[in-house]
Motif scaffolding. Structure first.
Motif, PDB file in Angstrom:
ATOM      1  N   ILE A  44     -52.439 -50.003   3.763  1.00 25.19           N
ATOM      2  CA  ILE A  44     -53.781 -49.602   4.203  1.00 25.19           C
ATOM      3  C   ILE A  44     -54.276 -48.417   3.372  1.00 25.19           C
ATOM      4  CG2 ILE A  44     -55.052 -48.505   6.099  1.00 25.19           C
ATOM      5  CD1 ILE A  44     -53.415 -50.270   8.009  1.00 25.19           C
ATOM      6  N   VAL A  45     -53.416 -47.419   3.193  1.00 24.05           N
ATOM      7  CA  VAL A  45     -53.788 -46.240   2.413  1.00 24.05           C
ATOM      8  C   VAL A  45     -54.067 -46.621   0.965  1.00 24.05           C
ATOM      9  CG1 VAL A  45     -52.906 -44.075   1.444  1.00 24.05           C
ATOM     10  CG2 VAL A  45     -52.600 -44.575   3.867  1.00 24.05           C
ATOM     11  N   ILE A  46     -53.201 -47.426   0.372  1.00 22.97           N
ATOM     12  CA  ILE A  46     -53.339 -47.779  -1.047  1.00 22.97           C
ATOM     13  C   ILE A  46     -54.638 -48.547  -1.300  1.00 22.97           C
ATOM     14  CG2 ILE A  46     -52.371 -49.269  -2.854  1.00 22.97           C
ATOM     15  CD1 ILE A  46     -49.577 -48.362  -1.819  1.00 22.97           C
ATOM     16  N   ILE A  47     -54.919 -49.556  -0.477  1.00 18.27           N
ATOM     17  CA  ILE A  47     -56.140 -50.338  -0.702  1.00 18.27           C
ATOM     18  C   ILE A  47     -57.378 -49.474  -0.452  1.00 18.27           C
ATOM     19  CG2 ILE A  47     -57.473 -52.355  -0.012  1.00 18.27           C
ATOM     20  CD1 ILE A  47     -54.913 -53.769   0.700  1.00 18.27           C
ATOM     21  N   THR A  48     -57.334 -48.640   0.588  1.00 12.45           N
ATOM     22  CA  THR A  48     -58.484 -47.775   0.869  1.00 12.45           C
ATOM     23  C   THR A  48     -58.731 -46.805  -0.274  1.00 12.45           C
ATOM     24  OG1 THR A  48     -57.978 -47.918   3.237  1.00 12.45           O
ATOM     25  CG2 THR A  48     -59.516 -46.219   2.545  1.00 12.45           C
ATOM     26  N   LEU A  49     -57.670 -46.238  -0.828  1.00 16.72           N
ATOM     27  CA  LEU A  49     -57.827 -45.332  -1.967  1.00 16.72           C
ATOM     28  C   LEU A  49     -58.316 -46.079  -3.204  1.00 16.72           C
ATOM     29  CD1 LEU A  49     -54.728 -42.988  -1.605  1.00 16.72           C
ATOM     30  CD2 LEU A  49     -57.121 -42.428  -1.197  1.00 16.72           C
ATOM     31  N   LEU A  50     -57.887 -47.319  -3.367  1.00 19.47           N
ATOM     32  CA  LEU A  50     -58.370 -48.122  -4.494  1.00 19.47           C
ATOM     33  C   LEU A  50     -59.862 -48.414  -4.347  1.00 19.47           C
ATOM     34  CD1 LEU A  50     -55.362 -50.550  -4.968  1.00 19.47           C
ATOM     35  CD2 LEU A  50     -56.194 -48.889  -6.635  1.00 19.47           C
ATOM     36  N   ILE A  51     -60.322 -48.569  -3.125  1.00 18.09           N
ATOM     37  CA  ILE A  51     -61.770 -48.718  -2.911  1.00 18.09           C
ATOM     38  C   ILE A  51     -62.489 -47.473  -3.432  1.00 18.09           C
ATOM     39  CG2 ILE A  51     -63.582 -48.899  -1.162  1.00 18.09           C
ATOM     40  CD1 ILE A  51     -61.661 -50.621   0.490  1.00 18.09           C
ATOM     41  N   GLY A  52     -61.837 -46.311  -3.259  1.00 20.78           N
ATOM     42  CA  GLY A  52     -62.420 -45.081  -3.780  1.00 20.78           C
ATOM     43  C   GLY A  52     -62.548 -45.071  -5.289  1.00 20.78           C
ATOM     44  N   THR A  53     -61.709 -45.852  -5.988  1.00 20.93           N
ATOM     45  CA  THR A  53     -61.790 -45.898  -7.455  1.00 20.93           C
ATOM     46  C   THR A  53     -62.944 -46.756  -7.954  1.00 20.93           C
ATOM     47  OG1 THR A  53     -60.312 -47.825  -7.722  1.00 20.93           O
ATOM     48  CG2 THR A  53     -59.276 -45.657  -7.581  1.00 20.93           C
ATOM     49  N   ILE A  54     -63.653 -47.432  -7.022  1.00 21.52           N
ATOM     50  CA  ILE A  54     -64.800 -48.247  -7.451  1.00 21.52           C
ATOM     51  C   ILE A  54     -66.098 -47.779  -6.790  1.00 21.52           C
ATOM     52  CG2 ILE A  54     -63.382 -50.267  -7.952  1.00 21.52           C
ATOM     53  CD1 ILE A  54     -64.306 -51.497  -5.300  1.00 21.52           C
ATOM     54  N   THR A  55     -66.050 -46.581  -6.188  1.00 27.52           N
ATOM     55  CA  THR A  55     -67.263 -46.042  -5.562  1.00 27.52           C
ATOM     56  C   THR A  55     -67.716 -44.797  -6.309  1.00 27.52           C
ATOM     57  OG1 THR A  55     -65.873 -44.809  -3.995  1.00 27.52           O
ATOM     58  CG2 THR A  55     -66.749 -46.931  -3.272  1.00 27.52           C
ATOM     59  N   PRO A  56     -69.026 -44.617  -6.448  1.00 29.10           N
ATOM     60  CA  PRO A  56     -69.516 -43.399  -7.079  1.00 29.10           C
ATOM     61  C   PRO A  56     -69.320 -42.206  -6.141  1.00 29.10           C
ATOM     62  CG  PRO A  56     -71.350 -44.732  -6.280  1.00 29.10           C
ATOM     63  CD  PRO A  56     -70.087 -45.541  -6.060  1.00 29.10           C
ATOM     64  N   PRO A  57     -69.237 -40.981  -6.659  1.00 27.07           N
ATOM     65  CA  PRO A  57     -69.517 -40.626  -8.053  1.00 27.07           C
ATOM     66  C   PRO A  57     -68.298 -40.498  -8.965  1.00 27.07           C
ATOM     67  CG  PRO A  57     -69.518 -38.652  -6.701  1.00 27.07           C
ATOM     68  CD  PRO A  57     -69.223 -39.793  -5.775  1.00 27.07           C
ATOM     69  N   VAL A  58     -67.048 -40.633  -8.440  1.00 28.92           N
ATOM     70  CA  VAL A  58     -65.887 -40.345  -9.302  1.00 28.92           C
ATOM     71  C   VAL A  58     -64.957 -41.538  -9.489  1.00 28.92           C
ATOM     72  CG1 VAL A  58     -65.913 -37.899  -8.698  1.00 28.92           C
ATOM     73  CG2 VAL A  58     -64.488 -39.468  -7.370  1.00 28.92           C
ATOM     74  N   GLY A  59     -65.362 -42.754  -9.099  1.00 29.00           N
ATOM     75  CA  GLY A  59     -64.476 -43.904  -9.210  1.00 29.00           C
ATOM     76  C   GLY A  59     -64.143 -44.242 -10.657  1.00 29.00           C
ATOM     77  N   LEU A  60     -62.849 -44.191 -11.023  1.00 33.23           N
ATOM     78  CA  LEU A  60     -62.450 -44.374 -12.418  1.00 33.23           C
ATOM     79  C   LEU A  60     -62.737 -45.778 -12.920  1.00 33.23           C
ATOM     80  CD1 LEU A  60     -61.141 -43.329 -14.971  1.00 33.23           C
ATOM     81  CD2 LEU A  60     -58.898 -43.854 -13.989  1.00 33.23           C
ATOM     82  N   GLN A  61     -62.330 -46.804 -12.138  1.00 30.41           N
ATOM     83  CA  GLN A  61     -62.606 -48.178 -12.565  1.00 30.41           C
ATOM     84  C   GLN A  61     -64.112 -48.426 -12.680  1.00 30.41           C
ATOM     85  OE1 GLN A  61     -59.153 -47.689 -12.401  1.00 30.41           O
ATOM     86  NE2 GLN A  61     -59.361 -48.221 -10.254  1.00 30.41           N
ATOM     87  N   LEU A  62     -64.876 -47.826 -11.796  1.00 29.66           N
ATOM     88  CA  LEU A  62     -66.331 -47.965 -11.834  1.00 29.66           C
ATOM     89  C   LEU A  62     -66.894 -47.346 -13.115  1.00 29.66           C
ATOM     90  CD1 LEU A  62     -68.788 -48.940 -10.152  1.00 29.66           C
ATOM     91  CD2 LEU A  62     -68.989 -46.598  -9.302  1.00 29.66           C
ATOM     92  N   PHE A  63     -66.382 -46.191 -13.505  1.00 30.67           N
ATOM     93  CA  PHE A  63     -66.837 -45.546 -14.736  1.00 30.67           C
ATOM     94  C   PHE A  63     -66.550 -46.425 -15.948  1.00 30.67           C
ATOM     95  CE2 PHE A  63     -67.415 -41.449 -12.631  1.00 30.67           C
ATOM     96  CZ  PHE A  63     -68.445 -40.894 -13.387  1.00 30.67           C
ATOM     97  N   ILE A  64     -65.352 -47.022 -15.977  1.00 31.88           N
ATOM     98  CA  ILE A  64     -64.972 -47.857 -17.118  1.00 31.88           C
ATOM     99  C   ILE A  64     -65.898 -49.060 -17.229  1.00 31.88           C
ATOM    100  CG2 ILE A  64     -63.166 -49.376 -18.029  1.00 31.88           C
ATOM    101  CD1 ILE A  64     -61.118 -47.446 -16.750  1.00 31.88           C
ATOM    102  N   ALA A  65     -66.096 -49.770 -16.117  1.00 32.71           N
ATOM    103  CA  ALA A  65     -66.953 -50.959 -16.129  1.00 32.71           C
ATOM    104  C   ALA A  65     -68.406 -50.598 -16.432  1.00 32.71           C
ATOM    105  CB  ALA A  65     -66.852 -51.694 -14.788  1.00 32.71           C
ATOM    106  N   ALA A  66     -68.892 -49.499 -15.847  1.00 37.04           N
ATOM    107  CA  ALA A  66     -70.278 -49.081 -16.082  1.00 37.04           C
ATOM    108  C   ALA A  66     -70.494 -48.699 -17.536  1.00 37.04           C
ATOM    109  CB  ALA A  66     -70.630 -47.910 -15.172  1.00 37.04           C
ATOM    110  N   ASP A  67     -69.495 -48.061 -18.142  1.00 37.43           N
ATOM    111  CA  ASP A  67     -69.609 -47.686 -19.554  1.00 37.43           C
ATOM    112  C   ASP A  67     -69.683 -48.920 -20.443  1.00 37.43           C
ATOM    113  OD1 ASP A  67     -69.427 -45.585 -21.710  1.00 37.43           O
ATOM    114  OD2 ASP A  67     -67.640 -46.743 -22.199  1.00 37.43           O
ATOM    115  N   ILE A  68     -68.877 -49.932 -20.146  1.00 33.99           N
ATOM    116  CA  ILE A  68     -68.904 -51.171 -20.939  1.00 33.99           C
ATOM    117  C   ILE A  68     -70.249 -51.872 -20.772  1.00 33.99           C
ATOM    118  CG2 ILE A  68     -67.860 -53.450 -21.232  1.00 33.99           C
ATOM    119  CD1 ILE A  68     -65.208 -52.185 -20.270  1.00 33.99           C
TER     120      ILE A  68
END
Length: 422
Positions: free
Chosen positions: A359-383
Protein backbone atom coordinates in the motif's frame (compact mmCIF):
# COMPACT_ATOMS: atom_id res chain seq x y z
CA UNK A 1 11.91 23.11 20.56
CA UNK A 2 14.06 20.54 18.75
CA UNK A 3 11.09 19.29 16.71
CA UNK A 4 10.10 22.84 15.75
CA UNK A 5 13.66 23.63 14.58
CA UNK A 6 13.84 20.38 12.62
CA UNK A 7 10.51 20.67 10.80
CA UNK A 8 10.61 24.45 10.29
CA UNK A 9 14.10 24.37 8.80
CA UNK A 10 13.22 21.37 6.63
CA UNK A 11 10.18 23.13 5.17
CA UNK A 12 12.13 26.41 4.78
CA UNK A 13 14.91 24.79 2.76
CA UNK A 14 12.37 23.01 0.55
CA UNK A 15 10.64 26.33 -0.13
CA UNK A 16 14.01 27.90 -0.95
CA UNK A 17 14.53 25.22 -3.61
CA UNK A 18 16.95 22.83 -1.92
CA UNK A 19 16.73 19.16 -2.79
CA UNK A 20 14.85 16.98 -0.32
CA UNK A 21 18.03 15.14 0.72
CA UNK A 22 19.95 18.38 1.28
CA UNK A 23 17.04 19.83 3.26
CA UNK A 24 16.97 16.71 5.45
CA UNK A 25 20.71 16.86 6.19
CA UNK A 26 20.86 20.58 6.98
CA UNK A 27 17.73 20.54 9.15
CA UNK A 28 19.02 17.45 10.99
CA UNK A 29 22.34 19.21 11.66
CA UNK A 30 20.51 22.23 13.10
CA UNK A 31 18.40 19.93 15.30
CA UNK A 32 21.50 18.11 16.56
CA UNK A 33 23.13 21.44 17.40
CA UNK A 34 20.06 22.48 19.39
CA UNK A 35 20.25 19.16 21.25
CA UNK A 36 23.95 19.74 21.95
CA UNK A 37 24.94 16.47 20.27
CA UNK A 38 28.31 16.03 18.51
CA UNK A 39 28.41 16.26 14.71
CA UNK A 40 30.17 12.89 14.52
CA UNK A 41 26.72 11.38 15.01
CA UNK A 42 25.74 12.66 11.57
CA UNK A 43 28.58 10.84 9.85
CA UNK A 44 27.87 7.68 11.83
CA UNK A 45 24.16 7.74 10.92
CA UNK A 46 24.86 8.34 7.23
CA UNK A 47 27.26 5.41 7.08
CA UNK A 48 24.99 3.10 9.06
CA UNK A 49 22.08 4.00 6.78
CA UNK A 50 23.86 2.96 3.59
CA UNK A 51 26.03 0.17 5.02
CA UNK A 52 23.67 -2.64 4.05
CA UNK A 53 24.26 -5.81 2.06
CA UNK A 54 20.66 -5.65 0.84
CA UNK A 55 21.22 -2.18 -0.63
CA UNK A 56 24.02 -3.57 -2.81
CA UNK A 57 21.22 -4.81 -5.06
CA UNK A 58 20.32 -1.21 -5.98
CA UNK A 59 23.36 -0.37 -8.18
CA UNK A 60 23.24 -3.81 -9.80
CA UNK A 61 19.60 -3.48 -10.84
CA UNK A 62 20.23 0.06 -12.04
CA UNK A 63 23.18 -1.21 -14.09
CA UNK A 64 20.98 -4.00 -15.46
CA UNK A 65 18.36 -1.45 -16.54
CA UNK A 66 20.99 0.69 -18.27
CA UNK A 67 22.39 -2.36 -20.07
CA UNK A 68 18.97 -3.49 -21.24
CA UNK A 69 18.14 -0.03 -22.58
CA UNK A 70 21.38 0.24 -24.52
CA UNK A 71 21.65 -3.44 -25.42
CA UNK A 72 18.51 -3.72 -27.56
CA UNK A 73 16.25 -5.51 -25.10
CA UNK A 74 13.78 -2.64 -24.75
CA UNK A 75 13.14 -2.37 -28.50
CA UNK A 76 12.43 -6.07 -28.80
CA UNK A 77 10.10 -6.11 -25.83
CA UNK A 78 8.15 -3.25 -27.41
CA UNK A 79 7.76 -5.32 -30.59
CA UNK A 80 6.37 -8.25 -28.60
CA UNK A 81 3.93 -5.97 -26.80
CA UNK A 82 2.83 -4.55 -30.15
CA UNK A 83 2.05 -8.08 -31.38
CA UNK A 84 -0.46 -8.66 -28.60
CA UNK A 85 -2.13 -5.32 -27.86
CA UNK A 86 -1.31 -3.03 -30.77
CA UNK A 87 -4.71 -3.74 -32.36
CA UNK A 88 -6.61 -2.72 -29.21
CA UNK A 89 -8.20 0.71 -29.01
CA UNK A 90 -5.36 3.14 -28.24
CA UNK A 91 -2.89 0.51 -29.44
CA UNK A 92 0.41 2.34 -28.96
CA UNK A 93 -0.60 3.45 -25.46
CA UNK A 94 -1.54 -0.16 -24.69
CA UNK A 95 1.90 -1.20 -25.92
CA UNK A 96 3.43 1.23 -23.44
CA UNK A 97 1.61 -0.41 -20.51
CA UNK A 98 2.28 -4.02 -21.54
CA UNK A 99 5.92 -3.32 -22.29
CA UNK A 100 6.23 -1.82 -18.80
CA UNK A 101 5.01 -5.13 -17.38
CA UNK A 102 7.66 -6.98 -19.41
CA UNK A 103 10.40 -4.51 -18.52
CA UNK A 104 9.44 -4.57 -14.82
CA UNK A 105 10.59 -8.17 -14.54
CA UNK A 106 14.13 -7.18 -15.43
CA UNK A 107 15.09 -3.71 -14.22
CA UNK A 108 13.06 -2.77 -11.13
CA UNK A 109 13.38 0.92 -11.99
CA UNK A 110 10.39 3.12 -12.76
CA UNK A 111 12.69 5.93 -13.85
CA UNK A 112 14.51 3.75 -16.38
CA UNK A 113 11.16 2.52 -17.71
CA UNK A 114 9.79 6.05 -18.16
CA UNK A 115 12.91 7.26 -19.94
CA UNK A 116 13.55 4.28 -22.22
CA UNK A 117 9.99 3.69 -23.40
CA UNK A 118 9.06 7.35 -23.37
CA UNK A 119 11.77 8.32 -25.86
CA UNK A 120 10.36 5.77 -28.31
CA UNK A 121 6.62 5.73 -27.72
CA UNK A 122 5.70 9.32 -26.85
CA UNK A 123 6.90 10.66 -30.26
CA UNK A 124 5.13 7.71 -31.95
CA UNK A 125 1.87 8.49 -30.18
CA UNK A 126 2.08 12.17 -31.10
CA UNK A 127 2.60 11.27 -34.77
CA UNK A 128 -0.40 8.92 -34.66
CA UNK A 129 -2.69 11.69 -33.41
CA UNK A 130 -2.65 11.17 -29.66
CA UNK A 131 -2.68 14.30 -27.52
CA UNK A 132 0.81 14.95 -26.15
CA UNK A 133 -0.67 15.32 -22.66
CA UNK A 134 -2.23 11.84 -22.87
CA UNK A 135 0.95 10.28 -24.26
CA UNK A 136 3.02 11.69 -21.40
CA UNK A 137 0.37 10.66 -18.86
CA UNK A 138 0.16 7.03 -19.88
CA UNK A 139 3.94 6.74 -20.14
CA UNK A 140 4.60 8.14 -16.68
CA UNK A 141 1.80 6.09 -15.09
CA UNK A 142 2.82 2.81 -16.73
CA UNK A 143 6.43 3.33 -15.62
CA UNK A 144 5.37 2.87 -11.98
CA UNK A 145 4.75 -0.82 -12.73
CA UNK A 146 8.54 -1.21 -12.90
CA UNK A 147 8.77 -0.64 -9.15
CA UNK A 148 5.79 -2.86 -8.21
CA UNK A 149 6.38 -6.06 -10.19
CA UNK A 150 9.65 -7.62 -8.99
CA UNK A 151 12.52 -7.09 -9.01
CA UNK A 152 11.97 -3.65 -7.51
CA UNK A 153 14.58 -1.19 -6.31
CA UNK A 154 11.92 0.50 -4.16
CA UNK A 155 11.18 -2.81 -2.43
CA UNK A 156 14.89 -3.42 -1.83
CA UNK A 157 15.11 -0.05 -0.06
CA UNK A 158 11.89 -0.72 1.88
CA UNK A 159 13.23 -4.11 2.98
CA UNK A 160 16.51 -2.56 4.16
CA UNK A 161 14.61 0.03 6.22
CA UNK A 162 12.16 -2.39 7.86
CA UNK A 163 14.13 -5.68 7.86
CA UNK A 164 11.27 -7.37 5.97
CA UNK A 165 12.32 -10.13 3.57
CA UNK A 166 12.92 -8.64 0.13
CA UNK A 167 11.95 -11.96 -1.43
CA UNK A 168 8.58 -11.82 0.34
CA UNK A 169 8.09 -8.23 -0.83
CA UNK A 170 8.85 -9.30 -4.39
CA UNK A 171 6.23 -12.03 -4.24
CA UNK A 172 3.72 -9.68 -2.64
CA UNK A 173 4.12 -7.20 -5.51
CA UNK A 174 3.32 -9.55 -8.40
CA UNK A 175 -0.49 -9.58 -8.25
CA UNK A 176 -0.86 -5.87 -7.36
CA UNK A 177 1.56 -4.98 -10.16
CA UNK A 178 -0.44 -6.94 -12.70
CA UNK A 179 -3.66 -5.37 -11.40
CA UNK A 180 -2.17 -1.90 -11.85
CA UNK A 181 -1.22 -2.84 -15.41
CA UNK A 182 -4.72 -4.15 -16.21
CA UNK A 183 -6.33 -1.10 -14.59
CA UNK A 184 -4.18 1.27 -16.67
CA UNK A 185 -5.01 -0.65 -19.86
CA UNK A 186 -8.71 -0.40 -19.02
CA UNK A 187 -8.37 3.36 -18.54
CA UNK A 188 -6.46 3.66 -21.82
CA UNK A 189 -9.27 1.79 -23.60
CA UNK A 190 -11.93 4.02 -22.04
CA UNK A 191 -10.15 7.30 -22.83
CA UNK A 192 -9.13 6.18 -26.32
CA UNK A 193 -12.70 5.22 -27.22
CA UNK A 194 -14.01 8.60 -26.04
CA UNK A 195 -11.32 10.58 -27.83
CA UNK A 196 -11.08 8.52 -31.02
CA UNK A 197 -7.45 7.47 -30.64
CA UNK A 198 -6.31 4.97 -33.31
CA UNK A 199 -5.54 1.30 -33.16
CA UNK A 200 -2.90 -0.54 -35.18
CA UNK A 201 -3.76 -3.20 -37.78
CA UNK A 202 -4.41 -6.66 -36.41
CA UNK A 203 -1.31 -8.84 -36.66
CA UNK A 204 -2.01 -12.45 -37.74
CA UNK A 205 -0.53 -15.13 -35.52
CA UNK A 206 1.78 -16.33 -38.27
CA UNK A 207 3.43 -12.90 -38.27
CA UNK A 208 3.87 -12.78 -34.50
CA UNK A 209 6.27 -15.64 -34.11
CA UNK A 210 9.31 -13.87 -35.53
CA UNK A 211 9.32 -10.90 -33.08
CA UNK A 212 8.46 -13.26 -30.21
CA UNK A 213 11.32 -15.57 -31.12
CA UNK A 214 13.72 -12.65 -31.51
CA UNK A 215 12.76 -11.33 -28.08
CA UNK A 216 12.70 -14.77 -26.44
CA UNK A 217 16.15 -14.38 -24.77
CA UNK A 218 15.00 -11.04 -23.32
CA UNK A 219 11.74 -12.58 -22.12
CA UNK A 220 13.76 -15.24 -20.29
CA UNK A 221 15.46 -12.59 -18.14
CA UNK A 222 12.63 -12.29 -15.55
CA UNK A 223 12.44 -16.07 -15.28
CA UNK A 224 16.16 -16.32 -14.57
CA UNK A 225 16.29 -13.34 -12.19
CA UNK A 226 13.15 -14.08 -10.19
CA UNK A 227 13.53 -17.85 -10.36
CA UNK A 228 16.81 -17.62 -8.48
CA UNK A 229 15.28 -15.43 -5.77
CA UNK A 230 12.06 -17.39 -5.27
CA UNK A 231 13.77 -20.78 -5.21
CA UNK A 232 16.28 -19.53 -2.65
CA UNK A 233 19.21 -20.12 -4.99
CA UNK A 234 20.22 -16.44 -4.93
CA UNK A 235 19.73 -13.39 -2.75
CA UNK A 236 18.25 -10.26 -4.37
CA UNK A 237 21.78 -8.80 -4.52
CA UNK A 238 23.13 -11.88 -6.28
CA UNK A 239 20.13 -11.79 -8.62
CA UNK A 240 21.07 -8.21 -9.51
CA UNK A 241 24.55 -9.40 -10.48
CA UNK A 242 23.03 -12.17 -12.61
CA UNK A 243 20.77 -9.61 -14.30
CA UNK A 244 23.82 -7.52 -15.22
CA UNK A 245 25.77 -10.49 -16.57
CA UNK A 246 22.80 -11.80 -18.54
CA UNK A 247 22.10 -8.34 -19.98
CA UNK A 248 25.74 -8.00 -21.07
CA UNK A 249 25.69 -11.43 -22.71
CA UNK A 250 22.56 -10.52 -24.68
CA UNK A 251 23.87 -7.07 -25.59
CA UNK A 252 27.27 -8.31 -26.77
CA UNK A 253 26.64 -11.75 -28.26
CA UNK A 254 22.91 -12.14 -29.03
CA UNK A 255 21.64 -8.72 -30.14
CA UNK A 256 25.15 -7.33 -30.75
CA UNK A 257 24.21 -3.76 -29.98
CA UNK A 258 26.88 -3.28 -27.29
CA UNK A 259 30.57 -2.67 -27.92
CA UNK A 260 33.50 -2.71 -25.49
CA UNK A 261 33.71 1.08 -25.77
CA UNK A 262 30.17 1.28 -24.33
CA UNK A 263 31.15 -0.19 -20.95
CA UNK A 264 32.56 2.99 -19.39
CA UNK A 265 29.57 5.18 -20.40
CA UNK A 266 27.22 2.50 -19.03
CA UNK A 267 29.11 2.42 -15.73
CA UNK A 268 29.17 6.23 -15.55
CA UNK A 269 25.40 6.39 -16.10
CA UNK A 270 24.91 3.73 -13.41
CA UNK A 271 27.05 5.58 -10.87
CA UNK A 272 25.18 8.81 -11.53
CA UNK A 273 21.78 7.10 -11.21
CA UNK A 274 22.84 5.22 -8.05
CA UNK A 275 24.13 8.34 -6.30
CA UNK A 276 20.64 9.83 -6.02
CA UNK A 277 18.91 7.08 -3.97
CA UNK A 278 22.04 6.43 -1.88
CA UNK A 279 22.31 10.14 -1.03
CA UNK A 280 18.64 10.20 -0.07
CA UNK A 281 19.00 7.06 2.07
CA UNK A 282 22.00 8.50 3.92
CA UNK A 283 20.22 11.81 4.47
CA UNK A 284 17.06 10.02 5.54
CA UNK A 285 18.99 8.06 8.14
CA UNK A 286 20.26 11.28 9.76
CA UNK A 287 16.85 12.94 9.52
CA UNK A 288 15.13 9.88 10.98
CA UNK A 289 17.52 9.92 13.94
CA UNK A 290 16.76 13.60 14.52
CA UNK A 291 13.01 12.88 14.36
CA UNK A 292 13.42 10.12 16.93
CA UNK A 293 15.40 12.37 19.27
CA UNK A 294 12.72 15.07 19.00
CA UNK A 295 9.88 12.67 19.90
CA UNK A 296 8.14 12.99 16.53
CA UNK A 297 7.34 9.28 16.37
CA UNK A 298 5.54 9.22 19.71
CA UNK A 299 3.60 12.35 18.80
CA UNK A 300 2.37 10.88 15.50
CA UNK A 301 1.53 7.55 17.12
CA UNK A 302 -0.51 9.24 19.86
CA UNK A 303 -2.32 11.36 17.27
CA UNK A 304 -3.12 8.38 15.05
CA UNK A 305 -4.29 6.27 17.99
CA UNK A 306 -6.74 9.00 18.96
CA UNK A 307 -7.83 9.61 15.36
CA UNK A 308 -8.55 6.07 14.15
CA UNK A 309 -10.12 3.06 15.82
CA UNK A 310 -9.36 0.16 13.50
CA UNK A 311 -6.90 -1.15 10.89
CA UNK A 312 -8.99 -0.12 7.87
CA UNK A 313 -9.36 3.46 9.06
CA UNK A 314 -5.63 3.55 9.85
CA UNK A 315 -4.72 2.39 6.34
CA UNK A 316 -7.04 4.95 4.74
CA UNK A 317 -5.46 7.74 6.78
CA UNK A 318 -1.98 6.47 5.81
CA UNK A 319 -2.96 6.60 2.13
CA UNK A 320 -4.15 10.19 2.50
CA UNK A 321 -0.94 11.18 4.32
CA UNK A 322 1.34 9.58 1.73
CA UNK A 323 -0.69 11.06 -1.14
CA UNK A 324 -0.26 14.54 0.33
CA UNK A 325 3.40 14.01 1.20
CA UNK A 326 4.07 12.56 -2.25
CA UNK A 327 2.98 15.82 -3.85
CA UNK A 328 6.00 17.59 -2.37
CA UNK A 329 8.55 15.02 -1.17
CA UNK A 330 10.43 12.40 -3.20
CA UNK A 331 9.10 8.89 -2.58
CA UNK A 332 12.25 7.34 -1.10
CA UNK A 333 12.64 10.24 1.33
CA UNK A 334 8.98 9.99 2.37
CA UNK A 335 9.41 6.27 2.96
CA UNK A 336 12.49 6.78 5.13
CA UNK A 337 10.76 9.48 7.18
CA UNK A 338 7.33 7.96 7.80
CA UNK A 339 7.53 4.16 7.53
CA UNK A 340 9.61 3.69 10.73
CA UNK A 341 7.14 5.99 12.53
CA UNK A 342 4.10 3.98 11.39
CA UNK A 343 5.52 0.48 11.91
CA UNK A 344 4.63 0.26 15.66
CA UNK A 345 1.04 1.17 14.76
CA UNK A 346 1.00 -1.46 12.01
CA UNK A 347 1.85 -4.06 14.63
CA UNK A 348 -0.59 -2.56 17.15
CA UNK A 349 -3.50 -2.79 14.69
CA UNK A 350 -2.51 -6.31 13.59
CA UNK A 351 -2.01 -5.33 9.94
CA UNK A 352 0.03 -7.66 7.78
CA UNK A 353 3.38 -6.02 7.11
CA UNK A 354 3.39 -7.06 3.45
CA UNK A 355 -0.05 -5.52 2.93
CA UNK A 356 1.12 -2.28 4.51
CA UNK A 357 4.33 -2.30 2.47
CA UNK A 358 2.58 -2.66 -0.89
CA UNK A 359 0.00 0.00 0.00
CA UNK A 360 2.79 2.42 0.94
CA UNK A 361 4.89 1.61 -2.13
CA UNK A 362 2.07 2.04 -4.66
CA UNK A 363 0.83 5.21 -2.95
CA UNK A 364 4.33 6.70 -3.01
CA UNK A 365 4.68 5.70 -6.67
CA UNK A 366 1.50 7.65 -7.38
CA UNK A 367 3.40 10.59 -5.91
CA UNK A 368 6.07 10.14 -8.60
CA UNK A 369 3.49 10.91 -11.30
CA UNK A 370 1.80 13.90 -9.66
CA UNK A 371 2.91 17.52 -9.90
CA UNK A 372 4.84 19.43 -8.79
CA UNK A 373 7.76 17.06 -7.97
CA UNK A 374 6.86 13.70 -9.59
CA UNK A 375 10.06 12.35 -11.18
CA UNK A 376 8.42 10.06 -13.75
CA UNK A 377 6.05 12.90 -14.64
CA UNK A 378 8.99 15.26 -15.23
CA UNK A 379 10.69 12.73 -17.51
CA UNK A 380 7.58 12.09 -19.62
CA UNK A 381 6.65 15.80 -19.75
CA UNK A 382 10.16 16.70 -20.89
CA UNK A 383 10.02 14.15 -23.72
CA UNK A 384 6.56 15.39 -24.74
CA UNK A 385 7.74 19.02 -24.42
CA UNK A 386 4.99 19.94 -21.97
CA UNK A 387 4.68 21.54 -18.57
CA UNK A 388 4.08 18.93 -15.85
CA UNK A 389 0.85 20.73 -15.03
CA UNK A 390 -0.49 20.09 -18.55
CA UNK A 391 0.03 16.31 -18.51
CA UNK A 392 -3.22 14.31 -18.49
CA UNK A 393 -2.31 12.25 -15.44
CA UNK A 394 -5.29 12.40 -13.10
CA UNK A 395 -7.41 9.62 -14.72
CA UNK A 396 -4.46 7.27 -14.25
CA UNK A 397 -3.94 8.45 -10.66
CA UNK A 398 -7.60 7.71 -9.97
CA UNK A 399 -7.49 4.17 -11.35
CA UNK A 400 -4.29 3.40 -9.44
CA UNK A 401 -5.97 4.57 -6.24
CA UNK A 402 -8.78 2.11 -6.95
CA UNK A 403 -6.17 -0.69 -6.92
CA UNK A 404 -4.72 0.62 -3.64
CA UNK A 405 -8.19 0.63 -2.05
CA UNK A 406 -8.77 -2.91 -3.32
CA UNK A 407 -5.62 -3.99 -1.46
CA UNK A 408 -6.91 -2.31 1.72
CA UNK A 409 -10.15 -4.28 1.67
CA UNK A 410 -8.76 -7.47 0.06
CA UNK A 411 -5.37 -8.12 1.71
CA UNK A 412 -5.23 -11.54 0.07
CA UNK A 413 -4.24 -9.80 -3.16
CA UNK A 414 -0.90 -9.22 -1.45
CA UNK A 415 -0.56 -12.04 1.06
CA UNK A 416 -1.81 -15.03 -0.94
CA UNK A 417 1.20 -15.59 -3.19
CA UNK A 418 3.88 -15.25 -0.48
CA UNK A 419 1.81 -17.58 1.70
CA UNK A 420 1.72 -20.23 -1.02
CA UNK A 421 5.37 -20.09 -2.08
CA UNK A 422 7.30 -19.15 1.08
Amino acid sequence: MELFVLLASFILFLVLGASVASAMIVSAVLSLLVNGLPMTIMAERVLSGINSYTLLAVPFFIFAAVIMNRGGLTDRLLEVARCFVGHFRGGTAQVDVLASIFFAGMSGSATADAASQGRILIPHMKKEGYDASFAAGVNSASATIGAIIPPSITMVIYGSVTNISVGALFLAGIIPGLLVGLALMAMVTFLSARRGYPRQPYMPWKDRWRPIWTAFPALLAPVIILGGIFTGATTPTEAGVIACVYGLLLGFFVYRELKVKDIMPLLAETVEATAVPVYIIGAGSVFGFALTMSGFGFMVQDMMTGLVEGPTAFLLVVIIIFMLVGLFVEGTAAMLIFVPVFMPLVQQFGIDQLQFAIIVIITLLIGTITPPVGLQLFIAADIAKLSVFKVDIWPFVAIMLVVVLAIVFLPGLVTWLPGVIM
